[in-house]
Design a protein around this motif. Structure first.
Motif: not given
Length: 124
Positions: A21, A78, A80
């Motif tokens: 992440s 965020t 990933y």
């Protein structure tokens, strides 16, 4: 504070999976593309993957294409990196970076800021 911070990583057996992440603060994901690069012990840094700031277009290095998937969650700010079918040669410190390019081939030349990285070790 403007920064990107990686989390995840660790030790996994060959053929296994991990998810990294990249938490972004100080700006939103629609401002810059976010990429991942890695550096293996004794080797040069390598651009791995990118996701755009606008239309979710992505780019991957040939070495990870078909095994790694980059995605983003705008609500969490965020990005990933899902890594599947991991190989020992994927062992490296993985960093995320804000960038203005959309090609992994010149990611390293166009990074605006990057994190300290997380170690991924693929070993039995």
């Amino acid at each position: 504070q403007v920064q990107v911070v990686e989390s995840g990583g660790g030790l996994v057996q060959p053929g296994g999976s991990l998810r990294l992440s990249c938490a972004v603060s100080g700006f939103t994901l629609d401002y810059y593309a976010i990429g991942w690069f890695r550096q293996a012990p004794g080797k040069e840094r390598e651009g791995v993957s990118l996701i755009s700031s606008s239309d979710n277009s992505t780019d991957y290095a040939d070495s990870v294409k078909g095994r790694f998937t980059i995605s983003r969650d705008n609500a969490k700010n965020t990005v990933y990196l899902q890594m599947n079918s991991l190989k020992p040669e994927d062992t490296a410190v993985y960093h995320c970076a804000a960038t203005v390019t959309m090609s992994t081939k010149d990611l390293l030349e166009h990074m605006l800021l990057w994190g300290k990285g997380k170690l991924v070790t693929v070993s039995s």
